[in-house]
Design an enzyme around this catalytic site. Structure first.
Site, PDB file in Angstrom:
ATOM      1  N   ASN A 236      -2.843  23.401   7.470  1.00 49.87           N
ATOM      2  CA  ASN A 236      -4.386  23.149   7.148  1.00 49.87           C
ATOM      3  C   ASN A 236      -5.151  24.113   7.246  1.00 49.87           C
ATOM      4  O   ASN A 236      -5.774  24.505   6.368  1.00 49.87           O
ATOM      5  CB  ASN A 236      -4.881  21.716   8.003  1.00 49.87           C
ATOM      6  CG  ASN A 236      -4.342  20.354   7.573  1.00 49.87           C
ATOM      7  OD1 ASN A 236      -4.226  19.445   8.695  1.00 49.87           O
ATOM      8  ND2 ASN A 236      -3.857  20.344   6.280  1.00 49.87           N
TER       9      ASN A 236
ATOM     10  N   ARG B  69      -1.521 -33.026 -15.686  1.00 55.64           N
ATOM     11  CA  ARG B  69      -2.307 -31.877 -15.849  1.00 55.64           C
ATOM     12  C   ARG B  69      -1.325 -30.542 -15.977  1.00 55.64           C
ATOM     13  O   ARG B  69      -1.624 -29.617 -16.970  1.00 55.64           O
ATOM     14  CB  ARG B  69      -3.422 -31.629 -14.935  1.00 55.64           C
ATOM     15  CG  ARG B  69      -4.369 -30.421 -14.867  1.00 55.64           C
ATOM     16  CD  ARG B  69      -4.913 -30.076 -16.124  1.00 55.64           C
ATOM     17  NE  ARG B  69      -6.124 -30.981 -16.071  1.00 55.64           N
ATOM     18  CZ  ARG B  69      -7.319 -30.577 -15.704  1.00 55.64           C
ATOM     19  NH1 ARG B  69      -7.487 -29.387 -15.051  1.00 55.64           N
ATOM     20  NH2 ARG B  69      -8.560 -31.348 -15.605  1.00 55.64           N
TER      21      ARG B  69
ATOM     22  N   HIS C  59      -0.456  10.577   6.386  1.00 58.14           N
ATOM     23  CA  HIS C  59      -0.987  11.997   5.640  1.00 58.14           C
ATOM     24  C   HIS C  59      -2.163  11.616   4.769  1.00 58.14           C
ATOM     25  O   HIS C  59      -2.177  10.408   4.243  1.00 58.14           O
ATOM     26  CB  HIS C  59       0.217  12.815   4.773  1.00 58.14           C
ATOM     27  CG  HIS C  59       1.424  13.024   5.879  1.00 58.14           C
ATOM     28  ND1 HIS C  59       1.439  14.202   6.593  1.00 58.14           N
ATOM     29  CD2 HIS C  59       2.378  12.046   6.160  1.00 58.14           C
ATOM     30  CE1 HIS C  59       2.315  14.079   7.393  1.00 58.14           C
ATOM     31  NE2 HIS C  59       3.225  13.049   7.313  1.00 58.14           N
ATOM     32  N   GLN C  60      -2.859  12.656   4.150  1.00 59.45           N
ATOM     33  CA  GLN C  60      -3.915  12.246   3.201  1.00 59.45           C
ATOM     34  C   GLN C  60      -3.706  11.517   1.966  1.00 59.45           C
ATOM     35  O   GLN C  60      -4.163  10.540   1.939  1.00 59.45           O
ATOM     36  CB  GLN C  60      -4.575  13.510   2.624  1.00 59.45           C
ATOM     37  CG  GLN C  60      -5.670  13.616   1.959  1.00 59.45           C
ATOM     38  CD  GLN C  60      -6.414  14.783   1.844  1.00 59.45           C
ATOM     39  OE1 GLN C  60      -7.592  14.848   2.323  1.00 59.45           O
ATOM     40  NE2 GLN C  60      -5.871  15.650   0.977  1.00 59.45           N
TER      41      GLN C  60
ATOM     42  N   GLU D  65       4.389  12.631   3.651  1.00 58.12           N
ATOM     43  CA  GLU D  65       3.262  12.921   2.462  1.00 58.12           C
ATOM     44  C   GLU D  65       3.784  13.211   1.217  1.00 58.12           C
ATOM     45  O   GLU D  65       5.083  13.285   1.104  1.00 58.12           O
ATOM     46  CB  GLU D  65       2.673  14.501   3.202  1.00 58.12           C
ATOM     47  CG  GLU D  65       1.652  14.999   2.122  1.00 58.12           C
ATOM     48  CD  GLU D  65       0.295  13.822   1.773  1.00 58.12           C
ATOM     49  OE1 GLU D  65       0.527  13.002   1.609  1.00 58.12           O
ATOM     50  OE2 GLU D  65      -0.806  14.542   2.163  1.00 58.12           O
TER      51      GLU D  65
ATOM     52  N   ARG E  49       3.807  16.784  12.202  1.00 61.83           N
ATOM     53  CA  ARG E  49       2.369  16.535  12.566  1.00 61.83           C
ATOM     54  C   ARG E  49       2.065  15.168  12.983  1.00 61.83           C
ATOM     55  O   ARG E  49       1.068  15.219  13.659  1.00 61.83           O
ATOM     56  CB  ARG E  49       1.468  17.606  11.610  1.00 61.83           C
ATOM     57  CG  ARG E  49       2.111  17.030  10.339  1.00 61.83           C
ATOM     58  CD  ARG E  49       1.247  17.807   9.340  1.00 61.83           C
ATOM     59  NE  ARG E  49       1.405  17.489   7.671  1.00 61.83           N
ATOM     60  CZ  ARG E  49       2.416  17.734   6.906  1.00 61.83           C
ATOM     61  NH1 ARG E  49       3.683  18.130   7.424  1.00 61.83           N
ATOM     62  NH2 ARG E  49       2.317  17.260   5.628  1.00 61.83           N
TER      63      ARG E  49
ATOM     64  N   ARG F 251      -5.277   9.998   9.823  1.00 60.42           N
ATOM     65  CA  ARG F 251      -4.483  11.157   9.439  1.00 60.42           C
ATOM     66  C   ARG F 251      -3.985  11.860  10.569  1.00 60.42           C
ATOM     67  O   ARG F 251      -4.663  11.713  11.893  1.00 60.42           O
ATOM     68  CB  ARG F 251      -5.368  12.255   8.550  1.00 60.42           C
ATOM     69  CG  ARG F 251      -5.768  11.638   7.362  1.00 60.42           C
ATOM     70  CD  ARG F 251      -6.703  12.707   6.412  1.00 60.42           C
ATOM     71  NE  ARG F 251      -5.978  13.617   6.173  1.00 60.42           N
ATOM     72  CZ  ARG F 251      -6.731  14.870   5.793  1.00 60.42           C
ATOM     73  NH1 ARG F 251      -7.982  14.789   5.253  1.00 60.42           N
ATOM     74  NH2 ARG F 251      -5.950  16.060   5.372  1.00 60.42           N
ATOM     75  N   HIS F 252      -2.896  12.794  10.425  1.00 58.44           N
ATOM     76  CA  HIS F 252      -2.473  13.374  11.535  1.00 58.44           C
ATOM     77  C   HIS F 252      -3.669  14.500  12.012  1.00 58.44           C
ATOM     78  O   HIS F 252      -4.519  14.672  11.205  1.00 58.44           O
ATOM     79  CB  HIS F 252      -1.460  14.207  11.423  1.00 58.44           C
ATOM     80  CG  HIS F 252      -1.442  15.119  10.043  1.00 58.44           C
ATOM     81  ND1 HIS F 252      -2.177  16.370  10.024  1.00 58.44           N
ATOM     82  CD2 HIS F 252      -1.005  14.714   8.686  1.00 58.44           C
ATOM     83  CE1 HIS F 252      -2.151  16.782   8.481  1.00 58.44           C
ATOM     84  NE2 HIS F 252      -1.657  15.889   7.869  1.00 58.44           N
TER      85      HIS F 252
HETATM   86  C1  LIG Z   1      -8.879 -33.614  -9.767  1.00 56.81           C
HETATM   87  C2  LIG Z   1      -8.676 -33.266 -11.156  1.00 56.81           C
HETATM   88  O1  LIG Z   1      -9.088 -31.977 -11.866  1.00 56.81           O
HETATM   89  N1  LIG Z   1      -7.926 -34.009 -11.700  1.00 56.81           N
HETATM   90  C3  LIG Z   1      -7.605 -33.804 -13.389  1.00 56.81           C
HETATM   91  C4  LIG Z   1      -6.223 -33.517 -13.360  1.00 56.81           C
HETATM   92  O2  LIG Z   1      -5.737 -33.498 -14.621  1.00 56.81           O
HETATM   93  C5  LIG Z   1      -5.733 -34.839 -15.212  1.00 56.81           C
HETATM   94  C6  LIG Z   1      -5.050 -34.633 -16.546  1.00 56.81           C
HETATM   95  O3  LIG Z   1      -5.591 -33.773 -17.153  1.00 56.81           O
HETATM   96  C7  LIG Z   1      -7.149 -35.016 -15.537  1.00 56.81           C
HETATM   97  O4  LIG Z   1      -7.516 -36.308 -16.128  1.00 56.81           O
HETATM   98  C8  LIG Z   1      -7.670 -35.137 -14.343  1.00 56.81           C
HETATM   99  O5  LIG Z   1      -9.157 -35.110 -14.401  1.00 56.81           O
END
Ligand SMILES: CC(=O)N[C@H]1CO[C@H](CO)[C@@H](O)[C@@H]1O
Ligand SMILES: *[C@@H]1O[C@H](CO)[C@@H](O)[C@H](O)[C@H]1NC(C)=O
Length: 435
Positions: A235, A111, A364-365, A299, A279, A228-229
């Site tokens: 002032n 992923r 300060h402000q 400030e 201050r 703030r002071h």
């Molecule tokens: C848990 C999860 O989201 N798994 C995903 C991680 O990425 C792989 C590859 O893209 C996915 O197949 C999974 O479903």
């Protein structure tokens, strides 16, 4: 400055922070904090939560929906991941976004390679952030947070929700692969909420600043006190800047502050930060805690307007007066500072505040407005116009989903230093007479 540096380097100008980790590892909290911090530093940032996309297709999934072996679940989740990515890219292209957070459970090497590949096609550099945590106490705390706040468990009995959520984590764990350096990607791995960190191939200034910010975060509960002071002689006279003493009423506030603080803080340890100006130090002088002076808390420097009244500024520098009203955040006094300059010099203060537990800041402000804006996520165009009254103690308590605020008035009268856009200050004396 962080933002101008980013603009000047096209190769590192678009970053996608990809969150990695099992559920209940604090990923969403980290995403929110990165976005809030970057926006405070004038860098456009936005989080894309894959869970929100997946919920559109399946609002209340059971735990086994998340198993790799569940075909329907897997394809819906792939679709959600793709949709979130499309929106992310189009936000960067159309709205000039600089840092996007891709927040989901991208738990496998495959992923991650897929994400890196997709992003590189759009000239976006991925920075993976893995939160790895096997500390049961931290996980349990996060689970309590999730099951009471997650939209997945709206209206579900807490016991059932917790059990289902723990099952979901177990299902994810089966497929989970921690990031390894053989993947040739830029990453930060945070182990047990910062007990150990691993940084790999992080090169650009923007990316290392994000990493630096995350390395400063801790998850212990803390409260921040702001004041703030007390009312100063300037002032009372309606003068800007200077380094005057407190007025009589200002001294009354200084006398009352120890009691006010003790009642609110209890017997917890506290450290007081002041600016280097008289201050703030006079205001803190009766407080029985360790005190530290910061030049960064001085400030906003009004430059040539220092020591003038607003009426005098309007007469002597009418264009400047109008320009400041037009864009108060960006306007820089001749020979002085803008709100943006103040935010830049407050960066180390915010980093240190993230590292600390209980701090009282007497300042300060303009400085207080900037610190407040960071915690309360106040947009830039609003923060310079916020009304922060004198002789008031503000307590901010950061929580997982927002900051809780309490204001405690000392009930000691003071002039109002508040000026609304396009107007001269009311400069109201507490007895109602205009000074
Ligand atoms: C848990 C999860 O989201 N798994 C995903 C991680 O990425 C792989 C590859 O893209 C996915 O197949 C999974 O479903
Ligand atoms: C400020 O207070 C100090 C100490 O009370 C005093 O010595 C000094 O003259 C005061 N300054 C002004 C400008 O009133």
């Amino acid at each position: 400055m962080l933002s101008s540096y980013v603009c000047s380097d096209p190769n590192t100008s678009r970053v996608c922070v990809v969150m990695v980790g099992l559920p209940a590892r604090g990923k969403s909290l980290m995403s929110q904090k990165i976005v809030r911090y970057l926006k405070w530093r004038s860098i456009s940032a936005k989080a894309f939560n894959i869970g929100n996309y997946r919920r559109k297709a399946n609002a209340h999934p059971s735990a086994d929906f998340f198993a790799l072996s569940n075909d329907e679940g897997a394809s819906l989740r792939r679709l959600a991941a793709q949709e979130a990515l499309n929106d992310l890219v189009s936000w960067m292209d159309k709205e000039g976004g600089r840092v996007a957070i891709y927040d989901g459970t991208n738990s496998t090497k495959r992923r991650r390679a897929w994400i890196a590949e997709q992003l590189s096609q759009h000239n976006i550099h991925p920075l993976f952030i893995e939160s790895a945590c096997e500390n049961d106490e931290i996980i349990l705390n996060n689970i309590m947070d999730v099951k009471t706040t997650s939209p997945d468990y709206k209206g579900v009995d807490p016991q059932t929700a917790a059990k289902d959520f723990i099952n979901r984590i177990e299902v994810y764990r089966k497929d989970y692969e921690s990031i390894s350096s053989s993947e040739m990607i830029s990453y930060l791995k945070i182990i047990d909420a910062g007990a150990q960190v691993v940084v790999n191939k992080v090169k650009s200034y923007l990316e290392s600043h994000i990493v630096y910010y995350l390395m400063n975060l801790h998850i212990k509960p803390r409260r921040l006190w702001l004041s703030r002071h007390g009312e100063s002689e300037y002032n009372v006279l309606g003068l800007l800047g200077g380094n005057s003493n407190l007025s009589e009423r200002g001294m009354m506030y200084a006398e009352k502050l120890p009691e006010l603080v003790a009642n609110a803080v209890g017997d917890q340890p506290l450290t007081v930060w002041t600016s280097t100006l008289k201050r703030t130090q006079q205001t803190a002088s009766k407080l029985p805690y360790q005190q530290i002076q910061w030049k960064a808390l001085d400030e906003l420097d009004a430059g040539v307007c220092d020591g003038l009244t607003y009426e005098e500024i309007q007469q002597k520098y009418p264009e400047d007066f109008a320009a400041r009203d037009e864009n108060k955040f960006e306007y820089r006094y001749k020979g002085g500072e803008s709100y943006r300059d103040v935010v830049t010099r407050l960066d180390p203060i915010i980093m240190e505040l993230e590292r600390q537990e209980n701090i009282l800041i007497v300042t300060h402000q303009a400085v207080l407005r900037c610190i407040y804006a960071y915690y309360m996520d106040v947009p830039q165009e609003q923060s310079p116009w916020m009304n922060v009254p004198l002789h008031t103690l503000i307590c901010l308590e950061p929580r997982a989903y927002g900051t809780i605020e309490t204001r405690i008035s000392a009930n000691i009268p003071a002039v109002s230093t508040f000026r609304a856009k396009g107007e001269l200050p009311q400069h109201q004396e507490p007895d109602g007479q205009n000074a």
